[in-house]
Design a protein around this motif. Structure first.
Motif, mmCIF file in Angstrom:
data_model
loop_
_atom_site.group_PDB
_atom_site.id
_atom_site.type_symbol
_atom_site.label_atom_id
_atom_site.label_comp_id
_atom_site.label_asym_id
_atom_site.label_seq_id
_atom_site.Cartn_x
_atom_site.Cartn_y
_atom_site.Cartn_z
ATOM 1 N N GLY A 155 -55.965 26.047 -5.202
ATOM 2 C CA GLY A 155 -56.149 27.439 -5.571
ATOM 3 C C GLY A 155 -56.457 28.293 -4.359
ATOM 4 N N LEU A 156 -57.288 27.763 -3.487
ATOM 5 C CA LEU A 156 -57.617 28.460 -2.243
ATOM 6 C C LEU A 156 -56.366 28.651 -1.386
ATOM 7 C CD1 LEU A 156 -59.993 29.483 -0.427
ATOM 8 C CD2 LEU A 156 -60.066 27.168 0.533
ATOM 9 N N THR A 157 -55.540 27.622 -1.289
ATOM 10 C CA THR A 157 -54.322 27.695 -0.481
ATOM 11 C C THR A 157 -53.403 28.802 -0.976
ATOM 12 O OG1 THR A 157 -54.425 25.334 0.073
ATOM 13 C CG2 THR A 157 -52.273 26.401 0.273
ATOM 14 N N ARG A 158 -53.247 28.917 -2.295
ATOM 15 C CA ARG A 158 -52.350 29.939 -2.837
ATOM 16 C C ARG A 158 -52.849 31.347 -2.513
ATOM 17 N NH1 ARG A 158 -51.826 25.869 -6.833
ATOM 18 N NH2 ARG A 158 -53.626 26.622 -8.027
ATOM 19 N N VAL A 159 -54.152 31.565 -2.638
ATOM 20 C CA VAL A 159 -54.703 32.886 -2.317
ATOM 21 C C VAL A 159 -54.562 33.168 -0.822
ATOM 22 C CG1 VAL A 159 -56.782 34.310 -2.294
ATOM 23 C CG2 VAL A 159 -56.281 32.859 -4.275
ATOM 24 N N MET A 160 -54.861 32.186 0.006
ATOM 25 C CA MET A 160 -54.709 32.341 1.446
ATOM 26 C C MET A 160 -53.271 32.707 1.798
ATOM 27 S SD MET A 160 -56.967 29.043 2.652
ATOM 28 C CE MET A 160 -56.328 29.031 4.331
ATOM 29 N N ALA A 161 -52.309 32.020 1.185
ATOM 30 C CA ALA A 161 -50.897 32.269 1.480
ATOM 31 C C ALA A 161 -50.511 33.699 1.126
ATOM 32 C CB ALA A 161 -50.021 31.272 0.725
ATOM 33 N N LYS A 162 -51.006 34.177 0.011
ATOM 34 C CA LYS A 162 -50.650 35.533 -0.426
ATOM 35 C C LYS A 162 -51.316 36.594 0.444
ATOM 36 C CE LYS A 162 -49.367 36.177 -4.511
ATOM 37 N NZ LYS A 162 -49.170 36.303 -5.977
ATOM 38 N N GLU A 163 -52.561 36.369 0.832
ATOM 39 C CA GLU A 163 -53.302 37.382 1.586
ATOM 40 C C GLU A 163 -53.003 37.341 3.090
ATOM 41 O OE1 GLU A 163 -57.474 37.333 0.800
ATOM 42 O OE2 GLU A 163 -57.236 37.778 -1.329
ATOM 43 N N LEU A 164 -52.744 36.155 3.625
ATOM 44 C CA LEU A 164 -52.601 36.031 5.078
ATOM 45 C C LEU A 164 -51.168 36.176 5.569
ATOM 46 C CD1 LEU A 164 -55.116 33.122 5.843
ATOM 47 C CD2 LEU A 164 -55.477 35.601 6.060
ATOM 48 N N ALA A 165 -50.179 35.875 4.738
ATOM 49 C CA ALA A 165 -48.794 35.984 5.192
ATOM 50 C C ALA A 165 -48.438 37.393 5.662
ATOM 51 C CB ALA A 165 -47.830 35.516 4.106
ATOM 52 N N PRO A 166 -48.882 38.459 4.968
ATOM 53 C CA PRO A 166 -48.579 39.797 5.492
ATOM 54 C C PRO A 166 -49.199 40.061 6.865
ATOM 55 C CG PRO A 166 -49.200 39.920 3.182
ATOM 56 C CD PRO A 166 -49.508 38.529 3.644
ATOM 57 N N LYS A 167 -50.179 39.258 7.236
ATOM 58 C CA LYS A 167 -50.813 39.385 8.553
ATOM 59 C C LYS A 167 -50.203 38.420 9.565
ATOM 60 C CE LYS A 167 -55.126 40.542 6.155
ATOM 61 N NZ LYS A 167 -55.035 42.003 6.320
ATOM 62 N N GLY A 168 -49.146 37.717 9.152
ATOM 63 C CA GLY A 168 -48.427 36.841 10.072
ATOM 64 C C GLY A 168 -48.868 35.396 10.071
ATOM 65 N N ILE A 169 -49.722 35.000 9.124
ATOM 66 C CA ILE A 169 -50.223 33.618 9.078
ATOM 67 C C ILE A 169 -49.718 32.950 7.808
ATOM 68 C CG2 ILE A 169 -52.262 32.136 9.020
ATOM 69 C CD1 ILE A 169 -53.789 34.439 10.402
ATOM 70 N N ARG A 170 -48.873 31.944 7.981
ATOM 71 C CA ARG A 170 -48.385 31.177 6.836
ATOM 72 C C ARG A 170 -49.399 30.103 6.452
ATOM 73 N NH1 ARG A 170 -44.867 27.873 7.673
ATOM 74 N NH2 ARG A 170 -44.920 27.776 9.956
ATOM 75 N N VAL A 171 -49.487 29.807 5.151
ATOM 76 C CA VAL A 171 -50.415 28.776 4.675
ATOM 77 C C VAL A 171 -49.686 27.911 3.648
ATOM 78 C CG1 VAL A 171 -52.672 28.279 3.668
ATOM 79 C CG2 VAL A 171 -52.308 30.428 4.928
ATOM 80 N N ASN A 172 -49.726 26.610 3.857
ATOM 81 C CA ASN A 172 -49.084 25.667 2.939
ATOM 82 C C ASN A 172 -49.989 24.469 2.670
ATOM 83 O OD1 ASN A 172 -46.185 26.660 2.514
ATOM 84 N ND2 ASN A 172 -46.398 26.770 4.740
ATOM 85 N N GLY A 173 -49.725 23.810 1.561
ATOM 86 C CA GLY A 173 -50.468 22.605 1.202
ATOM 87 C C GLY A 173 -49.564 21.386 1.195
#
Length: 241
Positions: A155-173
């Motif tokens: 759940g944390l990963t999904r929120v991170m991916a949505k919030e951080l990608a517009p700032k240039g940081i990809r997040v995956n699990g």
């Protein structure tokens, strides 16, 4: 995948998947900042590769934040540290439940916060891989707290991916099946239990740490530039069995 010139934080780098990832990154040019609890594991790792080492108990939130700040600056982050305690649901203690959440869910959040804040402040992109488990998707007997902590990490990963990608940081699990690490030996030492799990994996074997590390490196790399918010099973087909 060439990581020359990249600084990469790897938590849980002392054993198992984290150690395999640290070794693979170093051999492909990265400077690894290895974070784990055991100073002895860090010492042996530093004997194999040139790396920076930080010993910390990730169950301690304040110490974890301090260690994360010490590890910076970094270009990339792998949250791989994890722990487990084998208890049936009826026997799960509050102490062990809290411990697993602290290490498996809260610590990745803290380390990622510190990493991402610095990248955003500097106007730089990056990538984070959170190492979860197929236990986030299915109920495994005697793994109640572990399954819950890994589902929380997802759940944390999904929120991170949505919030951080517009700032240039990809997040995956990444979601491994049973991987032949010291923790897996602890969890799957019962031959009957292991046989039941193996029977559900179509490729017919448990994973090796390098199997998982290769996928982690891909998700960190520029080759995965359009991959964000993925929950990637590395399970030999377990999830379709």
């Amino acid at each position: 995948m060439d990581f020359s010139g990249k600084r990469v934080i790897v938590t849980g780098a002392g054993k198992g998947i984290g150690r395999a990832t640290a070794l693979m990154l170093a051999r492909r040019g990265a400077t690894v900042i290895a974070v784990t609890r055991s100073a002895t594991d860090l010492e042996t790792l530093a004997g194999e590769i040139a790396c920076e080492t930080i010993a910390v108990d990730l169950a301690d939130a304040d110490a974890t934040r301090e260690a994360a700040r010490k590890a910076l600056p970094a270009d990339l982050l792998v949250n791989c540290a994890g722990t487990t305690e084998l208890e049936s649901f009826l026997d799960v203690s509050v102490e062990n439940f809290d411990l697993l959440y602290a290490v498996n869910t809260r610590a990745p959040m803290i380390v990622a916060q510190e990493y991402a804040r610095e990248r955003v402040e500097q106007g730089l992109g990056g990538a984070i891989v959170n190492v979860s488990s197929v236990a986030a998707f299915v109920g495994i007997p005697d793994h109640a707290a572990y399954c819950a902590s890994k589902a929380g990490l997802d759940g944390l990963t999904r929120v991170m991916a949505k919030e951080l990608a517009p700032k240039g940081i990809r997040v995956n699990g990444v979601h491994p099946t049973v991987t032949l690490t010291p923790m897996a030996v602890k969890a799957w030492s019962d031959p009957d239990k292991a046989a039941g799990m193996m029977a559900r994996i179509p490729v017919g074997r448990f994973a090796e740490p390098d199997d998982i590390a290769e996928v982690i490196l891909f998700l960190l790399s520029d080759e995965a530039a359009m991959v964000n918010g993925l929950s990637m099973p590395v399970d030999g087909g377990y999830m379709i069995a």
